[in-house]
Design an enzyme around this catalytic site. Structure first.
Site, mmCIF file in Angstrom:
data_model
loop_
_atom_site.group_PDB
_atom_site.id
_atom_site.type_symbol
_atom_site.label_atom_id
_atom_site.label_comp_id
_atom_site.label_asym_id
_atom_site.label_seq_id
_atom_site.Cartn_x
_atom_site.Cartn_y
_atom_site.Cartn_z
ATOM 1 C CD GLU A 200 -1.962 -2.504 1.412
ATOM 2 O OE1 GLU A 200 -0.689 -2.573 1.858
ATOM 3 O OE2 GLU A 200 -2.674 -3.151 1.093
ATOM 4 C CG HIS B 251 -10.532 -6.013 6.864
ATOM 5 N ND1 HIS B 251 -9.969 -6.654 7.958
ATOM 6 C CD2 HIS B 251 -10.034 -6.191 5.786
ATOM 7 C CE1 HIS B 251 -8.827 -7.210 7.453
ATOM 8 N NE2 HIS B 251 -9.073 -6.935 5.880
#
Lengths: 339, 445, 371
Positions: A71, A140
């Site tokens: 990321e 999440h």
């Protein structure tokens, strides 16, 4: 092309939120060679939420680029590409993973133009599946939009409908600065009318989705739908609620909110991010710092996420973010003067 | 199941309350929202409203007794419900959505979403008041300390200041001498789709465009719908009206401003009379006319009902009049009354409407006669009337010439669009279909 | 002379006292950069014209005098904040940029003055930036740590260790997709090789064969922490193996060695064969920043490295090969001194930014001053 038959060539066609985003991505890829999509598993897998879908087959691996699970590097690469002539659209698999790329988003993308005295722009679009309700628990399911709303140089957008999801994405792509689009995961399958072809929805403009006279409910993303549902129930009780979809967290459309509260005298803010130091505080501050202050006839209520990580158990998960019942009870309280 | 009445938590740091007085005797009937009892805390006295309609039974706490918050103190039984032994108190898990219980519910089970705001210590010299209340008090040089607040912990809201202003004989800034004349065009609400000739709707006296909601839900959605708010009604300005003719001129002006052609007019009561007047002067731009319980077809009317409606300033005084509008009073529900009162909460609006009633219906007589206009009418027209109309007698419909269709509805009062929306919609739709076969002039641009 | 450094750095020259295990020459040289030099002539002399070589020396000198001038201005209170000086590392910056065009990009570090000048920046606008002036490269918004010159291909110094590495990869992706034929050189220090961004970036550049030259300027310390204490591999170039790209270690104080390694890497990048990692071993004479008290290294160690002054070495080489005379060098010194004096005067005279324009460049199209 494998679009469902029902969506072909009909001006009044309905698309899901995910399909609307894909439609925007396809338009962007088709009309501008500089546009590239980057992200984890956005190629043949089609994206974790099937947003990119078949785009890799239509536009090739050179333009729909599967990145490694990197990321920070991926976001930085997107920054560098945006600086030097490409128009990258970077998909984070979950908005929670922005934490891994904070450096590039906050220190580089947001600040490069300023630090270099205006010598560069970073036309970068970042997409973030966000929010709770899928049972994915604490790492999440977060709603981190307010974090990024705190950073000058970034623009932070939350579309609530398929129409806005497409229009705001295309507007983000036209924007010369980094734009972060937070997409609530529960909205991906919701449907709505989406016109064919290119159109944009302005960044930084809220929308009054329902006019009313007794109370203003300012909401973002999925909360817009909950607020509208609550407003229908309240109408039966003689409470006429105005519902505003904020649409952009930064820059915030304070004018629309102030004008509404000056009219209704009451404000409830519904958002999914943690309640404290969040969007609700900022919207509330806009009111008490404005001429609407003198029209305020009840305390402002912020309905935000619980002061806890998003839990796993479905009932706990629901209790952690505002639901329709919470909006109903808050509005009744401020309108009937029991709060 | 009888509805439980509890000692509510009405103040931040309150743990118990003392019942000052019961407003309803045991066994007596009470309506939801009416005052049920007063409580006293060490800071304030508060009126508590009844959480339900029915008869009060099993009063466990007499006046003067102190009760812990959340504890059951009585039950209300619905009409016909058998009164047995007092049910077990269940204050531990009250239904969260029951009004009057919300306060206790929130304190017994704190919601994670909206924790209680931090307590603010009381400053006797500084009354609690909302910014809007302070603003209004400041503008009128009113001392807030002299005003009783109706909110939690005695908080003064705008409404409290307005009440104090009324009581002190002061004029509200917005309602000096009843109402201030205003200017500007009538407010027009646009809804529906964009296909086909438009429907133009004109509401009746003391109503507004929101009253069309039920009928609209039964009508085809693709057509544009244009709803006009009459002056001093809904959101329209309070323009002075000295005759039916001047009122009709304003409606024609609003219609002209919309630039419509081939319009299908639908009017109710006074609005039906105005629609007829409009069709009379704009025959080439109107495709059809549907009049629901129209005014202007005879002198007789229920003047008490009309002035009662215009005057009513509280839902208690409004409800009995509203119930006379329909054949079945239960159509006028509590929430209907609340919504109607919400739309009429502005005293200036009520003052304006009283004056308008006096102008149009002096001494309870319909001062304008539209039967000549009805005779002149060349476009397709129809009248819909309820046989149980208590405002205008339905037999006035018989004034209409033979080519005007007449639809008389059974078990329907003065509000056919509310009481029988589907039938009314069907009548309108048949006219739309008939018109669809004819060439309709549409604007070139 | 071997370009592959090991013997050069560890054998012939005085070993750095603080560096454990670097005293011997037993370790085999790692992969070699490009073509191995043949004959006795150094690569630079064989490969570049005398004009190019004299200009390289002039740039090294300009960097040195610029930084000395900045240090002096700082001590006189003309410069706000702090700065990170690269005095002693000039060969690395100039050698790496020698073959880059204005279209080729670089990303730089907090110790980036040398890279900026090597890439062709104007020292007047650089001083103006340091003095916080509107005429500076960043209009007084960036300062020393964000110095950039986009027109010359310098995408900017960076205040974040490792911050520029993925950006360089993105710029290389642009070059490849837009088929510009340009390359990107990413400078970073030995501290950055333990940041995740280094590893993520090298991996992505390798899998997509992007035209990047990763240059680790190993000056032995990440602030106070030595490479030996912070880094598991014996030399940074070993890490290239993990990303399947060539990796070499060169003497960063030898302009010819740096230029030769970069020449090979740039050719490889332009040919579409992918990235390379070059470790340029050097030393900063000054502390990490202006607040450094040098507690982590000895005076002897610093003196040993000062004795290996890259400018003196390169000037000696040019003199040895008859490329530059004593007089020529003296003239160059005078010209550079004048250039620096004029640059400082320009900076001093430049206007300060308007505080009302504080938020001007936060967004490209300014809609409002607050969020």
């Amino acid at each position: 092309m494998t679009a469902p038959a029902a969506v072909l060539d009909s001006p009044l066609r309905e698309l899901s939120y995910a399909e609307a985003i894909r439609d925007a991505l396809a338009i962007a890829l088709a009309e501008d060679e500089r546009v590239v999509l980057m992200g984890e598993d956005i190629g043949v897998y089609g994206g974790a939420f099937q947003v990119s879908g078949d785009l890799v087959h239509r536009f090739g691996e050179e333009r729909v680029i599967d990145t490694p699970i990197s990321e920070l590097g991926g976001a930085g690469m997107a920054v560098g590409a945006a600086l030097t002539g490409l128009r990258p659209i970077y998909e984070f698999q979950f908005s929670d993973f922005a934490t891994l790329a904070m450096e590039q988003i906050v220190n580089q993308a947001a600040k490069l133009r300023f630090m270099l005295g205006g010598a560069v722009s970073v036309p970068l679009v970042m997409r973030f599946p966000a929010g709770s309700g899928t049972g994915a628990a604490a790492q999440h399911s977060q709603s981190l939009e307010a974090w990024f709303g705190h950073v000058p140089g970034l623009k932070v957008v939350q579309a609530a409908t398929p129409y806005d999801a497409k229009g705001l994405l295309l507007a983000a792509l036209d924007d010369p600065d980094p734009v972060m689009l937070f997409e609530h995961k529960l909205l991906y399958k919701t449907k709505g009318p989406v016109p064919e072809g290119r159109y944009t929805v302005p960044i930084g403009k809220a929308e009054v989705c329902r006019t009313g006279s007794n109370v203003t409910i300012v909401a973002t993303a999925i909360m817009v739908h909950r607020a509208l549902e609550a407003a229908e129930v309240l109408a039966q009780e003689g409470i006429d609620a105005e519902v505003i979809d904020l649409r952009t967290v930064r820059p915030m459309d304070r004018e629309t909110v102030v004008a509404s509260v000056a009219k209704t005298s009451r404000l409830v803010v519904a958002y999914e991010g943690v309640r404290t130091l969040g969007i609700g505080a900022e919207v509330s501050a806009s009111i008490v710092e404005s001429e609407a202050f003198d029209y305020l006839d009840a305390p402002i209520v912020r309905l935000g996420g619980a002061e806890a990580p998003i839990p796993y158990n479905p009932e706990l998960e629901k209790a952690a973010v505002p639901q329709v019942a919470d909006i109903l009870s808050a509005v009744r309280g401020v309108v009937r003067g029991t709060r | 199941m009888p509805v439980e009445v509890i000692m509510p938590k009405v103040d931040m740091d309150m743990t118990s309350g003392t019942i000052a007085v019961w407003h309803v005797a045991e066994g007596a009937e009470v309506q939801s929202g009416e005052p049920l009892f007063d409580i006293e805390t060490d800071k304030a006295a508060m009126e508590v409203e009844s959480p339900a309609s029915g008869r009060l039974h099993h009063v466990l706490a007499e006046a003067g007794s102190e009760v812990a918050i959340g504890k059951a103190i009585a039950w209300i039984y619905a009409p016909g419900e058998e009164v047995g032994a007092p049910p077990e108190g269940s204050a531990q898990g009250p239904a969260p959505e029951t009004p009057g219980k919300a306060a206790a519910g929130e304190t017994t089970a704190p919601r994670p979403i909206t924790p209680a705001p931090p307590a603010v210590p009381d400053h006797p010299a500084k009354p609690r008041a909302t910014p809007a209340a302070r603003h209004l008090a400041r503008e009128n040089a009113l001392d807030l300390a002299a005003i009783a607040g109706s909110g939690p912990a005695g908080r003064i809201a705008r409404g409290d200041v307005e009440r104090a202003l009324r009581e002190s004989g002061e004029q509200l800034p917005s309602a000096a001498s009843g109402w201030q004349p205003e200017g500007g065009p009538l407010v027009v609400h646009r809804a529906g789709g964009s296909t086909g000739a438009p429907l133009v709707m004109i509401h009746g006296f003391a109503a507004d465009s929101a009253g069309w909601q039920k009928l609209e839900a039964c009508l085809p959605t693709e057509r544009p719908v244009v709803k006009i708010d009459l002056p001093g009604h809904g959101r329209s300005p309070r323009r002075p009206v000295d005759s039916f003719r001047s009122l009709a001129r304003m409606v024609v002006e609003a219609f002209d401003a919309e630039g419509l052609d081939g319009a299908h007019l639908v009017g109710h009561s006074l609005g039906a009379a105005l629609a007829l007047a409009l069709a009379d002067v704009r025959p080439r731009r109107v495709a059809s006319l549907t009049m629901l319980a129209p005014a202007g077809l005879g002198p007789e009317m229920n003047g008490a009902l009309l002035s009662g409606l215009a005057r009513a300033g509280r839902k208690e005084s409004l409800a009995p009049w509203l119930k006379q509008l329909t054949a079945e009073p239960q159509i006028v529900t509590e929430s209907f009354v609340m919504a109607a009162m919400q739309a009429r909460k502005d005293p200036a609006l009520r003052a304006y409407q009283q004056d308008l009633a006096e102008t149009l219906f002096p001494d309870s007589v319909q001062s304008f006669d539209l039967t000549p206009a009805l005779d002149r009418l060349a476009i397709p027209a129809q009248v819909v009337w309820g046989r149980k109309d208590r405002v205008f007698p339905w037999k006035q419909a018989l004034q209409a010439p033979g080519r005007v269709a007449l639809h008389l509805l059974h078990d329907t009062g003065h509000m056919p669009h509310l009481e029988a929306p589907e039938e009314v919609a069907a009548v309108i739709a048949s006219r739309l279909q008939a018109a669809a076969g004819q060439p309709v002039v549409t604007p070139a641009g | 002379m071997s370009i592959s450094s090991e013997t050069e750095r560890c054998g012939a020259q005085a070993p750095a006292p603080g560096r454990k295990g670097s005293g011997g020459s037993a370790r085999p040289a790692s992969r070699r950069a490009g073509k191995t030099s043949a004959g006795n002539e150094p690569f630079a002399v064989r490969h570049y014209s005398p004009e190019v070589l004299r200009e390289a020396l002039r740039k090294m000198l300009l960097i040195r005098r610029f930084e000395e001038g900045a240090e002096d201005s700082y001590m006189r209170g003309l410069i706000h904040g702090t700065m990170h000086l690269s005095i002693g590392q000039e060969a690395s910056a100039v050698g790496a940029c020698l073959e880059l065009t204005d279209q080729d990009k670089i990303t730089s570090t907090h110790r980036g003055h040398g890279h900026c000048i090597a890439k062709g920046a104007d020292v007047g606008r650089m001083f103006a930036e340091f003095f916080g002036k509107e005429s500076g490269y960043c209009r007084g918004r960036g300062g020393s740590m964000h110095i950039a010159d986009v027109d010359k291909g310098n995408l900017g110094a960076n205040g974040i260790v490792g911050g520029g590495i993925p950006i360089a990869v993105g710029a290389a992706l642009s070059a490849k997709r837009l088929k510009t034929g340009t390359v990107v050189t990413s400078f970073f220090g030995d501290g950055a090789v333990n940041e995740g961004s280094f590893h993520e970036s090298l991996n992505m550049a390798a899998i997509w064969k992007l035209p990047v030259i990763f240059i680790c300027e190993n000056n032995h310390y990440g602030m106070s922490t030595s490479v030996e204490r912070s880094t598991a591999v014996r030399q940074v170039s070993d890490r290239a193996a993990a990303y399947s790209m060539p990796g070499v270690t060169v003497d960063g104080n030898d302009l010819s060695a740096v230029a030769e390694a970069c020449h090979g890497a740039i050719e490889r990048a332009r040919a579409g064969e992918g990235p390379s990692l070059i470790e340029s071993v050097t030393y900063r004479w000054r502390g990490h920043s202006k607040s450094d008290r040098n507690r982590y290294r000895s005076k002897d160690e610093i003196d040993a490295w000062i004795a290996r002054d890259p400018i003196r070495r390169f000037a000696g080489l040019l003199s040895e090969h008859g490329i530059l005379s004593e007089e020529g060098f003296a003239r160059m010194e005078t010209e550079v001194a004048e250039q620096i004096a004029a640059a400082i005067a320009f900076a001093k005279e430049s206007p300060d930014p308007d505080t009302a324009a504080l938020t001007r460049d936060v967004y490209t199209t300014q809609t409002e001053s607050v969020g």
